[in-house]
Motif scaffolding. Sequence first.
Motif, PDB file in Angstrom:
ATOM      1  N   HIS A   1       0.826  -1.208   0.000  1.00  0.00           N
ATOM      2  CA  HIS A   1       0.000   0.000   0.000  1.00  0.00           C
ATOM      3  C   HIS A   1       0.850   1.245   0.000  1.00  0.00           C
ATOM      4  O   HIS A   1       0.629   2.182  -0.724  1.00  0.00           O
ATOM      5  CB  HIS A   1      -0.858   0.096   1.276  1.00  0.00           C
TER       6      HIS A   1
ATOM      7  N   THR B   1       1.237   4.657  -2.279  1.00  0.00           N
ATOM      8  CA  THR B   1       0.886   5.974  -1.767  1.00  0.00           C
ATOM      9  C   THR B   1       1.999   6.965  -2.013  1.00  0.00           C
ATOM     10  O   THR B   1       1.758   8.126  -2.321  1.00  0.00           O
ATOM     11  CB  THR B   1       0.572   5.896  -0.270  1.00  0.00           C
TER      12      THR B   1
ATOM     13  N   TYR C   1      -6.103   5.258  11.374  1.00  0.00           N
ATOM     14  CA  TYR C   1      -5.716   6.632  11.062  1.00  0.00           C
ATOM     15  C   TYR C   1      -4.222   6.837  11.329  1.00  0.00           C
ATOM     16  O   TYR C   1      -3.501   7.411  10.518  1.00  0.00           O
ATOM     17  CB  TYR C   1      -6.547   7.588  11.915  1.00  0.00           C
TER      18      TYR C   1
ATOM     19  N   CYS D   1      -2.158   5.056   8.729  1.00  0.00           N
ATOM     20  CA  CYS D   1      -2.193   5.778   7.449  1.00  0.00           C
ATOM     21  C   CYS D   1      -1.318   7.027   7.498  1.00  0.00           C
ATOM     22  O   CYS D   1      -0.659   7.383   6.514  1.00  0.00           O
ATOM     23  CB  CYS D   1      -3.632   6.150   7.082  1.00  0.00           C
TER      24      CYS D   1
ATOM     25  N   LEU E   1      -3.808  10.493   3.653  1.00  0.00           N
ATOM     26  CA  LEU E   1      -4.793   9.588   4.236  1.00  0.00           C
ATOM     27  C   LEU E   1      -5.734   9.043   3.167  1.00  0.00           C
ATOM     28  O   LEU E   1      -6.065   7.852   3.159  1.00  0.00           O
ATOM     29  CB  LEU E   1      -5.584  10.323   5.317  1.00  0.00           C
TER      30      LEU E   1
ATOM     31  N   GLN F   1      -3.959   6.403   1.091  1.00  0.00           N
ATOM     32  CA  GLN F   1      -3.734   5.149   1.803  1.00  0.00           C
ATOM     33  C   GLN F   1      -5.041   4.385   2.004  1.00  0.00           C
ATOM     34  O   GLN F   1      -5.077   3.161   1.877  1.00  0.00           O
ATOM     35  CB  GLN F   1      -3.063   5.415   3.146  1.00  0.00           C
ATOM     36  N   LEU F   2      -6.111   5.098   2.319  1.00  0.00           N
ATOM     37  CA  LEU F   2      -7.402   4.425   2.453  1.00  0.00           C
ATOM     38  C   LEU F   2      -7.814   3.800   1.123  1.00  0.00           C
ATOM     39  O   LEU F   2      -8.376   2.698   1.081  1.00  0.00           O
ATOM     40  CB  LEU F   2      -8.463   5.420   2.932  1.00  0.00           C
TER      41      LEU F   2
ATOM     42  N   TYR G   1      -6.579  -4.634   6.810  1.00  0.00           N
ATOM     43  CA  TYR G   1      -6.395  -3.213   7.142  1.00  0.00           C
ATOM     44  C   TYR G   1      -7.750  -2.493   7.132  1.00  0.00           C
ATOM     45  O   TYR G   1      -7.898  -1.445   6.505  1.00  0.00           O
ATOM     46  CB  TYR G   1      -5.455  -2.557   6.140  1.00  0.00           C
TER      47      TYR G   1
END
Length: 431
Positions: free
Chosen positions: A3, A7, A256, A259, A296, A299-300, A317
């Motif tokens: 991930h 990002t 959170y 991330c 954020l 990453q989400l 995750y």
Amino acid sequence: MQHMATTVTLLLGAASSPGLAAGDGATRDGFQCSRLLPKKKQQRPRWVLCSLKYGCLGVGEPGEAGGRSAASPVYSSLTVSPGGDAAVAVVSSEQKVYDVVVKQAALLKRQLRPSQQQQQAPPAVARELDAPRGGLGEAYARCGEICEEYAKTFYLGTLLMTEERRRAIWAIYVWCRRTDELVDGPNASHITPQALDRWERRLEDLFAGRPYDMLDAALSDTITKFPIDIQPFKDMIDGMRTDLKKARYKNFDELYMYCYYVAGTVGLMSVPVMGIAPDSKATAESVYGAALALGLANQLTNILRDVGEDARRGRIYLPQDELAEAGLSDEDIFKGVVTDKWRKFMKRQIKRARMFFEEAERGVTELRKESRWPVWASLLLYRQILDEIEANDYNNFTKRAYVGKAKKVLALPVAYGRSLLLPYSLRNNQT
């Protein structure tokens, strides 16, 4: 974790690709780095904590069918002590991150004051690197080659930036990529917490003007030219530590923080180099806050795209409490069957990610004009991954959502057009 590598792409522009921190060359302190080295010749806006606004969206809105009950907590920042004593509040993840944001913004503002411009610069990069390895020019050139190879679209966008800013962004990108590859590259199975401790000490040496190799030297030189603080870099390493020991996240507050570690940090590293537009009326805090929101959001999006891939590695995750409230469990994730419950859960997760993207958009407009295009292109392209998840009927177990080449090409002129718009803070003042 894969991930985070992607990002870095969206904040600094590359697609995830293995092996960038490892190679066949000499090893020092457990780190093989030769593949990255050159081949031998032959109004004052108020920044709001994002998760305060969006932390509840994963399991439905109040009053919505299937939403939270009145007794359910809405915001992770309202956490109290495990014993239930409201007088002993637990510091939430977003508050911890907000403190870092304020510190970074204050550092930038101090550097922008005229009286600060004349201060002595930090120690220069160690001179012994110049002769044997071709000097800083070759170091930056190699960083640019890596960026061009693994982040073609973003690399083209950086060519609009001034040379100094362009080279600095390349240097940051390479360090982030190498850091991620420690836990997600070919040698990831051999990486230990002690190896990450050594990597952090090497980072400290780099910031002290004692780089180990030419790629370190490029970043070491960069931090003498821009008000870049070491904290986001250290926090990213903490994110790598998290990946070594944690495979579940109890709630969005925990997610959170993760991330932030692996993606939000990239935004905080980049703002001093990207620069804030001279005519912007936005506060430094608001711009840093938007950079955090973009990290954020990215990453989400990564997490939602890679649910199936992560499950096959034994990792989930997704906030455990939100899964439970949606009537889902780890077993449902491992089975990988798209159900109505899963679709409903995913719709709410996607909604939260999109709201972080919206928060980020305003901040992009406040950057220097020449820095906006690569960021806009990345934001628009990455947000389309959420559209592709929806187009796949929320099957992120066996289908990987991606944006096709035609859509990427179409997004570039749109991104360029947006990069020419006035900063949002100025548009607000003119209405």
